[in-house]
Design an enzyme around this catalytic site. Structure first.
Site, PDB file in Angstrom:
ATOM      1  N   SER A 213      37.123  81.218  86.353  1.00 43.63           N
ATOM      2  CA  SER A 213      37.652  80.025  86.468  1.00 43.63           C
ATOM      3  C   SER A 213      37.109  78.925  86.275  1.00 43.63           C
ATOM      4  CB  SER A 213      38.163  80.026  88.199  1.00 43.63           C
ATOM      5  OG  SER A 213      36.921  80.480  88.907  1.00 43.63           O
TER       6      SER A 213
ATOM      7  N   HIS B 243      77.962  56.097  91.709  1.00 47.66           N
ATOM      8  CA  HIS B 243      78.621  56.999  90.543  1.00 47.66           C
ATOM      9  C   HIS B 243      78.354  56.425  89.286  1.00 47.66           C
ATOM     10  CE1 HIS B 243      81.133  59.249  93.904  1.00 47.66           C
ATOM     11  NE2 HIS B 243      81.330  57.665  94.250  1.00 47.66           N
TER      12      HIS B 243
ATOM     13  N   SER C 125      60.057  53.234  66.649  1.00 49.93           N
ATOM     14  CA  SER C 125      60.502  54.597  65.947  1.00 49.93           C
ATOM     15  C   SER C 125      59.976  54.686  64.586  1.00 49.93           C
ATOM     16  CB  SER C 125      61.982  54.502  65.739  1.00 49.93           C
ATOM     17  OG  SER C 125      62.540  55.531  64.604  1.00 49.93           O
TER      18      SER C 125
ATOM     19  N   LYS D 114      64.085  49.641  66.465  1.00 53.16           N
ATOM     20  CA  LYS D 114      63.955  50.515  67.795  1.00 53.16           C
ATOM     21  C   LYS D 114      62.591  49.919  68.648  1.00 53.16           C
ATOM     22  CE  LYS D 114      66.089  53.472  69.279  1.00 53.16           C
ATOM     23  NZ  LYS D 114      66.224  54.854  68.782  1.00 53.16           N
TER      24      LYS D 114
ATOM     25  N   GLU E 242      60.889  57.547  79.721  1.00 55.71           N
ATOM     26  CA  GLU E 242      61.441  58.955  79.702  1.00 55.71           C
ATOM     27  C   GLU E 242      60.361  59.893  80.003  1.00 55.71           C
ATOM     28  OE1 GLU E 242      63.956  58.885  75.523  1.00 55.71           O
ATOM     29  OE2 GLU E 242      62.412  56.905  75.877  1.00 55.71           O
TER      30      GLU E 242
ATOM     31  N   LYS F 166      44.607  76.017  91.652  1.00 57.31           N
ATOM     32  CA  LYS F 166      44.052  74.806  91.530  1.00 57.31           C
ATOM     33  C   LYS F 166      44.593  74.089  90.203  1.00 57.31           C
ATOM     34  CE  LYS F 166      40.440  77.184  92.250  1.00 57.31           C
ATOM     35  NZ  LYS F 166      40.880  78.067  93.250  1.00 57.31           N
TER      36      LYS F 166
HETATM   37  N1  ARG Z   1      37.470  81.602  91.513  1.00 64.09           N
HETATM   38  C1  ARG Z   1      37.850  82.161  92.822  1.00 64.09           C
HETATM   39  C2  ARG Z   1      39.087  81.359  93.051  1.00 64.09           C
HETATM   40  O1  ARG Z   1      39.294  80.418  92.568  1.00 64.09           O
HETATM   41  C3  ARG Z   1      36.833  82.065  93.754  1.00 64.09           C
HETATM   42  C4  ARG Z   1      36.793  83.124  94.862  1.00 64.09           C
HETATM   43  C5  ARG Z   1      36.707  84.370  94.180  1.00 64.09           C
HETATM   44  N2  ARG Z   1      36.605  85.389  95.259  1.00 64.09           N
HETATM   45  C6  ARG Z   1      36.871  86.480  94.839  1.00 64.09           C
HETATM   46  N3  ARG Z   1      36.670  87.364  96.032  1.00 64.09           N
HETATM   47  N4  ARG Z   1      36.652  86.926  93.737  1.00 64.09           N
HETATM   48  O2  ARG Z   1      39.753  81.704  93.849  1.00 64.09           O
END
Ligand code: ARG
Length: 479
Positions: free
Chosen positions: A22, A155, A276, A282, A289, A324
């Site tokens: 992550s 409307h 455009s 244009k 938009e 996230k």
């Molecule tokens: N990268 C994980 C998340 O965003 C962190 C928590 C990881 N926890 C675990 N038990 N692997 O949720």
């Protein structure tokens, strides 16, 4: 090497690693991760896990890491799985073995939930500020256009005249509700998960109330199982963000419409319109938009988050790592759109003559009925007579205000104490759109006086409360 490799002999498949990591997105939590860790070090020091020296070394190392993030010199390594492990790995490099004590009694499960909440607490004011920026623009442009008249629509059909200021302010109030929602959300974000461990709580004597105070949370959460899985705040944030998006879409849709040649109420400045590649003439309202389009994307982020949460058992599941990206994306989208819309509104040219020309006298048919009501005719009959006059004028191919006095007198068979002369004598006065607008003077109406009050109230709402506690928004939440 990962932090959890003790139990393993083999290595994670390379693509599986990419799926699992992550770091590409949670490095955005770097500052919060370090802050949370410094607080945690304090808590386990107090609980007797860290000696004075170890605590000092850990805090010193974490401060150095914070500095490295701030200076953009922190070097991530390929083996860093997420922001938490990256920080812990670096701490080890800086202070050696004592770094290994930091994670005592803590899990990444309570850690990530804490980091994310900290990020949101830091970020909510920035979003509120962007919303306030657009509100301030709406108020400023409204203030400059308090007597400019335009058709109000229902409307999407011409309905009754309103002032441009009234229309602009209509968008102010929806954004004000959005800010109320964000203020309300804040109290639920500020519940601390740290100290809940992986799921069952921490086995060390940690003062979670103190930890909450240290990190600026209202209080610690009450159930560890719930706490490590609770992402209500992420879903709520996405709802709040989506609602803002929907409001901006509504504003944008009208901006697209009102800047067409057919309406021509406003002309966008060059800074906020695009051309455009083919048609040289244009001038396109792309930014509005996009704002309208991104509301669709925001709705997708919200429903995606809810779908991720649905079906999860309690406590932590890796699905939660999906929380996230949508939240960051929603935040980034809005903090980009809001100032652009503000700039576009601030710099557009208003065409009062075009707006006025779009008001035809049939839009004053309600005023005509009200006129008869003031002469003692029951509203239903007055409504029917006004409707008939619109039909007569349409059949003759003239506008309502051009009907002759004889034609007026032939409309409606009222039981009235007044003679036909007396009943219709002042009828032509009805067709002044400014008079129509002025009559709508009750709170919330479009009269310039009433809109002036709206504007003043809005300005008070926008003024931050003074340190004496006086002035500012009476609805201001406790912080
Ligand atoms: N990268 C994980 C998340 O965003 C962190 C928590 C990881 N926890 C675990 N038990 N692997 O949720």
């Amino acid at each position: 090497m990962t932090l959890w490799s003790g139990r393993f002999t083999g290595k994670l498949d390379a693509v599986a690693w990419l799926l699992n990591t992550s770091l590409p997105f949670d490095q955005r939590l770097a500052a919060q991760d370090v802050r949370g860790s410094i607080a945690w070090a304090g808590a386990i020091h107090k609980a007797g896990v860290l000696s004075q020296t170890e605590h000092a070394a850990i805090v010193g190392g974490l401060n150095q890491i914070a500095e490295e993030f701030a200076q953009n010199t922190f070097a991530f390594q390929e083996s860093d799985e997420d922001i938490h492990t990256a920080v812990e790995r670096r701490l080890g490099e800086i202070i050696g073995a004592a770094a290994g004590k930091l994670h005592t009694g803590r899990s990444r499960n309570d850690q990530v939930a804490t980091d994310f909440r900290l990020w949101m607490l830091d970020s909510l004011p920035l979003l509120v500020q962007s919303v306030t920026g657009l509100q301030a623009t709406l108020v400023a442009v409204a203030e400059r256009n308090q007597t400019a008249l335009m058709p109000g629509y229902t409307h999407l059909q011409r309905a009754q005249p309103v002032t441009l200021a009234h229309w602009l302010m209509s968008h102010f109030w929806s954004l004000e509700r959005d800010k109320d929602r964000l203020a309300d959300l804040r109290d639920r974000v500020a519940i601390l998960p740290l100290g809940c461990g992986a799921l069952a709580g921490t086995a060390f004597d940690v003062d979670r109330k103190l930890l909450a105070d240290t990190l600026g949370f209202i209080e610690p959460s009450q159930n560890s199982l719930d706490s490590v899985s609770d992402r209500d705040f992420a879903a709520e944030f996405l709802f709040c963000a989506t609602m803002i998006g929907v409001h901006l879409s509504k504003l944008s849709e009208q901006m697209v419409l009102f800047t067409t040649a057919e309406f021509g109420f406003f002309e966008l400045s060059d800074a906020y319109s695009t051309g455009s590649s083919l048609m040289p003439q244009k001038k396109n309202p792309d930014l509005f938009e996009l704002s309208r389009g991104k509301a669709g994307t925001l709705i997708g982020l919200l429903t995606g988050m809810l779908a991720t949460l649905k079906g999860l058992p309690s406590t932590y599941d890796k699905d939660l790592q999906e929380d996230k990206v949508p939240v960051f994306q929603a935040f980034d989208t809005l903090t980009m759109i809001l100032p652009v819309l503000a700039g576009a509104l601030e710099t557009m040219t208003v065409k009062p003559e075009k707006m006025l020309a779009a008001i035809d006298s049939a839009m004053l048919a309600t005023d005509l009925a009200d006129y008869l009501v003031r002469k003692g005719i029951p509203f239903r009959e007055a409504h029917a007579a006004a409707g008939k006059s619109v039909r007569v004028a349409a059949e003759k191919g003239i506008s309502l205000d051009k009907l002759s006095m004889d034609e007026w007198k032939s409309i409606g068979a009222f039981e009235s104490d007044l003679s036909r002369d007396a009943l219709w004598r002042d009828v032509y006065q009805v067709f002044d759109p400014m008079e129509s607008v002025k009559r709508r003077n009750a709170t919330g109406g479009t009269s310039p006086d009433s809109v002036k009050k709206q504007i003043n109230l809005a300005k008070e709402t926008l003024t931050p409360p003074s340190p004496t506690g006086r002035g500012g928004n009476p609805k201001e939440k406790k912080s």
